[in-house]
Design a protein around this motif. Structure first.
Motif, PDB file in Angstrom:
ATOM      1  N   ALA A  45      22.034  -8.123   9.445  1.00 25.98           N
ATOM      2  CA  ALA A  45      22.737  -8.062   8.418  1.00 25.98           C
ATOM      3  C   ALA A  45      22.665  -6.446   7.909  1.00 25.98           C
ATOM      4  O   ALA A  45      21.770  -5.667   7.793  1.00 25.98           O
ATOM      5  CB  ALA A  45      22.541  -8.572   7.353  1.00 25.98           C
ATOM      6  N   ARG A  46      24.118  -5.633   7.831  1.00 26.01           N
ATOM      7  CA  ARG A  46      24.093  -4.424   7.743  1.00 26.01           C
ATOM      8  C   ARG A  46      23.355  -3.903   6.343  1.00 26.01           C
ATOM      9  O   ARG A  46      23.616  -4.334   5.409  1.00 26.01           O
ATOM     10  CB  ARG A  46      25.539  -4.041   7.512  1.00 26.01           C
ATOM     11  N   LEU A  47      22.450  -3.000   6.767  1.00 25.33           N
ATOM     12  CA  LEU A  47      21.701  -2.318   5.465  1.00 25.33           C
ATOM     13  C   LEU A  47      20.628  -3.134   4.645  1.00 25.33           C
ATOM     14  O   LEU A  47      20.046  -2.807   3.860  1.00 25.33           O
ATOM     15  CB  LEU A  47      22.580  -1.531   4.682  1.00 25.33           C
ATOM     16  N   LEU A  48      20.621  -4.599   5.235  1.00 27.29           N
ATOM     17  CA  LEU A  48      19.845  -5.495   4.528  1.00 27.29           C
ATOM     18  C   LEU A  48      18.162  -4.935   4.456  1.00 27.29           C
ATOM     19  O   LEU A  48      17.673  -4.914   3.336  1.00 27.29           O
ATOM     20  CB  LEU A  48      19.981  -6.764   4.681  1.00 27.29           C
ATOM     21  N   PRO A  49      17.759  -4.827   5.509  1.00 33.22           N
ATOM     22  CA  PRO A  49      16.505  -4.777   5.322  1.00 33.22           C
ATOM     23  C   PRO A  49      16.078  -3.482   4.604  1.00 33.22           C
ATOM     24  O   PRO A  49      15.139  -3.749   3.949  1.00 33.22           O
ATOM     25  CB  PRO A  49      15.899  -4.603   7.155  1.00 33.22           C
ATOM     26  N   GLY A  50      16.666  -2.380   4.575  1.00 33.01           N
ATOM     27  CA  GLY A  50      16.434  -1.429   3.926  1.00 33.01           C
ATOM     28  C   GLY A  50      16.716  -1.549   2.551  1.00 33.01           C
ATOM     29  O   GLY A  50      15.803  -1.016   1.750  1.00 33.01           O
ATOM     30  N   ARG A  51      17.709  -2.305   2.044  1.00 32.34           N
ATOM     31  CA  ARG A  51      17.851  -2.615   0.768  1.00 32.34           C
ATOM     32  C   ARG A  51      16.745  -3.526   0.148  1.00 32.34           C
ATOM     33  O   ARG A  51      16.292  -2.995  -0.877  1.00 32.34           O
ATOM     34  CB  ARG A  51      19.071  -3.405   0.408  1.00 32.34           C
ATOM     35  N   LEU A  52      16.209  -4.357   0.703  1.00 30.98           N
ATOM     36  CA  LEU A  52      15.137  -5.270   0.522  1.00 30.98           C
ATOM     37  C   LEU A  52      13.661  -4.317   0.524  1.00 30.98           C
ATOM     38  O   LEU A  52      12.955  -4.392  -0.509  1.00 30.98           O
ATOM     39  CB  LEU A  52      14.932  -6.295   1.385  1.00 30.98           C
ATOM     40  N   MET A  53      13.541  -3.431   1.397  1.00 27.95           N
ATOM     41  CA  MET A  53      12.588  -2.473   1.129  1.00 27.95           C
ATOM     42  C   MET A  53      12.326  -1.733   0.037  1.00 27.95           C
ATOM     43  O   MET A  53      11.668  -1.318  -0.501  1.00 27.95           O
ATOM     44  CB  MET A  53      12.581  -1.746   2.588  1.00 27.95           C
ATOM     45  N   ALA A  54      13.458  -1.062  -0.121  1.00 27.10           N
ATOM     46  CA  ALA A  54      13.712   0.011  -1.132  1.00 27.10           C
ATOM     47  C   ALA A  54      13.520  -0.780  -2.696  1.00 27.10           C
ATOM     48  O   ALA A  54      12.763  -0.443  -3.325  1.00 27.10           O
ATOM     49  CB  ALA A  54      15.292   0.506  -1.260  1.00 27.10           C
ATOM     50  N   ALA A  55      14.241  -2.114  -2.883  1.00 23.29           N
ATOM     51  CA  ALA A  55      13.937  -2.788  -4.069  1.00 23.29           C
ATOM     52  C   ALA A  55      12.258  -3.071  -4.293  1.00 23.29           C
ATOM     53  O   ALA A  55      11.821  -3.148  -5.170  1.00 23.29           O
ATOM     54  CB  ALA A  55      14.686  -4.089  -3.897  1.00 23.29           C
ATOM     55  N   GLN A  56      11.646  -3.452  -2.971  1.00 22.78           N
ATOM     56  CA  GLN A  56      10.241  -3.672  -3.409  1.00 22.78           C
ATOM     57  C   GLN A  56       9.335  -2.554  -3.279  1.00 22.78           C
ATOM     58  O   GLN A  56       8.637  -2.765  -4.215  1.00 22.78           O
ATOM     59  CB  GLN A  56       9.793  -4.385  -1.744  1.00 22.78           C
ATOM     60  N   HIS A  57       9.855  -1.268  -2.845  1.00 18.53           N
ATOM     61  CA  HIS A  57       9.095  -0.184  -3.254  1.00 18.53           C
ATOM     62  C   HIS A  57       9.052   0.173  -4.784  1.00 18.53           C
ATOM     63  O   HIS A  57       8.410   0.745  -5.277  1.00 18.53           O
ATOM     64  CB  HIS A  57       9.589   0.965  -2.393  1.00 18.53           C
ATOM     65  N   ARG A  58      10.188  -0.017  -5.345  1.00 20.37           N
ATOM     66  CA  ARG A  58      10.626   0.050  -6.776  1.00 20.37           C
ATOM     67  C   ARG A  58       9.729  -0.860  -7.502  1.00 20.37           C
ATOM     68  O   ARG A  58       9.534  -0.467  -8.799  1.00 20.37           O
ATOM     69  CB  ARG A  58      12.156  -0.231  -7.051  1.00 20.37           C
ATOM     70  N   SER A  59       9.227  -1.898  -6.957  1.00 18.98           N
ATOM     71  CA  SER A  59       8.691  -2.890  -7.822  1.00 18.98           C
ATOM     72  C   SER A  59       7.408  -3.013  -7.071  1.00 18.98           C
ATOM     73  O   SER A  59       6.352  -3.866  -7.277  1.00 18.98           O
ATOM     74  CB  SER A  59       9.144  -4.247  -7.618  1.00 18.98           C
ATOM     75  N   TYR A  60       6.634  -1.949  -6.529  1.00 15.92           N
ATOM     76  CA  TYR A  60       5.235  -1.887  -6.068  1.00 15.92           C
ATOM     77  C   TYR A  60       4.275  -2.163  -7.065  1.00 15.92           C
ATOM     78  O   TYR A  60       3.244  -2.799  -6.529  1.00 15.92           O
ATOM     79  CB  TYR A  60       4.896  -0.590  -5.333  1.00 15.92           C
ATOM     80  N   ALA A  61       4.116  -2.093  -8.278  1.00 17.03           N
ATOM     81  CA  ALA A  61       3.317  -2.622  -9.202  1.00 17.03           C
ATOM     82  C   ALA A  61       3.133  -3.935  -9.365  1.00 17.03           C
ATOM     83  O   ALA A  61       2.120  -4.523  -9.684  1.00 17.03           O
ATOM     84  CB  ALA A  61       3.550  -1.877 -10.430  1.00 17.03           C
ATOM     85  N   GLU A  62       4.230  -4.789  -9.192  1.00 19.89           N
ATOM     86  CA  GLU A  62       4.286  -5.947  -9.079  1.00 19.89           C
ATOM     87  C   GLU A  62       3.896  -6.702  -7.733  1.00 19.89           C
ATOM     88  O   GLU A  62       3.213  -8.060  -7.631  1.00 19.89           O
ATOM     89  CB  GLU A  62       5.474  -6.516  -9.702  1.00 19.89           C
ATOM     90  N   ILE A  63       4.208  -6.086  -6.633  1.00 15.68           N
ATOM     91  CA  ILE A  63       3.954  -6.920  -5.482  1.00 15.68           C
ATOM     92  C   ILE A  63       2.596  -6.451  -4.811  1.00 15.68           C
ATOM     93  O   ILE A  63       2.263  -5.345  -4.694  1.00 15.68           O
ATOM     94  CB  ILE A  63       4.966  -6.172  -4.501  1.00 15.68           C
ATOM     95  N   VAL A  64       1.814  -7.689  -4.905  1.00 16.36           N
ATOM     96  CA  VAL A  64       0.233  -7.416  -4.676  1.00 16.36           C
ATOM     97  C   VAL A  64       0.186  -7.557  -2.887  1.00 16.36           C
ATOM     98  O   VAL A  64      -0.638  -6.911  -2.226  1.00 16.36           O
ATOM     99  CB  VAL A  64      -0.473  -8.737  -4.973  1.00 16.36           C
ATOM    100  N   SER A  65       1.133  -8.358  -2.445  1.00 11.82           N
ATOM    101  CA  SER A  65       1.139  -8.343  -0.841  1.00 11.82           C
ATOM    102  C   SER A  65       2.376  -8.803  -0.231  1.00 11.82           C
ATOM    103  O   SER A  65       2.998  -9.572  -0.874  1.00 11.82           O
ATOM    104  CB  SER A  65       0.019  -9.598  -0.499  1.00 11.82           C
ATOM    105  N   ALA A  66       2.631  -8.526   0.813  1.00 12.93           N
ATOM    106  CA  ALA A  66       4.027  -8.928   1.585  1.00 12.93           C
ATOM    107  C   ALA A  66       3.655  -9.364   2.864  1.00 12.93           C
ATOM    108  O   ALA A  66       2.797  -8.928   3.894  1.00 12.93           O
ATOM    109  CB  ALA A  66       5.016  -8.124   1.622  1.00 12.93           C
ATOM    110  N   LEU A  67       4.116 -10.700   3.411  1.00  8.06           N
ATOM    111  CA  LEU A  67       3.941 -11.192   4.815  1.00  8.06           C
ATOM    112  C   LEU A  67       5.453 -11.201   5.345  1.00  8.06           C
ATOM    113  O   LEU A  67       6.148 -11.688   4.670  1.00  8.06           O
ATOM    114  CB  LEU A  67       3.608 -12.601   4.435  1.00  8.06           C
TER     115      LEU A  67
END
Length: 117
Positions: A45-67
């Motif tokens: 899907a166009r640009l989706l992986p990048g959008r999800l990664m950017a959103a996750q980086h903006r919330s790095y304080a809440e994300i403990v781990s990602a699989l």
């Protein structure tokens, strides 16, 4: 199917409902708690992986781990373990699940276990 897998699946089916203190953690919104966010999406899907990664980086304080799991040639599953105030975790899950191109998403509530005795 493997007998051990069948036993695990049976155990999952009989899990009790959320303990009242866990429900309270999530209802108050300000208490620290934990959860998982699961996302299934087409990685083409166009640009989706990048959008999800950017959103996750903006919330790095809440994300403990990602699989990240490649389900097939087109689809990926991401499971995020998140920790923080319940209202922030719900907002993060809502944003990620609502991202255009995500085919399935779910927030699974859990607890830090502190109030379970």
């Amino acid at each position: 199917m493997d007998e051990r897998l069948l036993a695990r699946l049976g155990a999952i089916r009989v899990l009790p409902p959320l303990h009242p203190s866990v429900e309270e953690e999530w209802e108050t919104g300000d208490r620290e708690t934990v959860a998982t966010i699961s996302l299934v999406y087409d990685h083409h899907a166009r640009l989706l992986p990048g959008r999800l990664m950017a959103a996750q980086h903006r919330s790095y304080a809440e994300i403990v781990s990602a699989l990240h799991v490649h389900m097939d040639a087109d689809h990926c599953l991401e499971v995020l373990v998140v920790r923080g105030p319940a209202r922030r975790l719900r907002a993060l899950a809502d944003r990620l699940i609502a991202t255009r191109g995500v085919k399935h998403g779910r927030l699974t509530l859990a607890t830090t276990g502190r109030d379970l005795g």
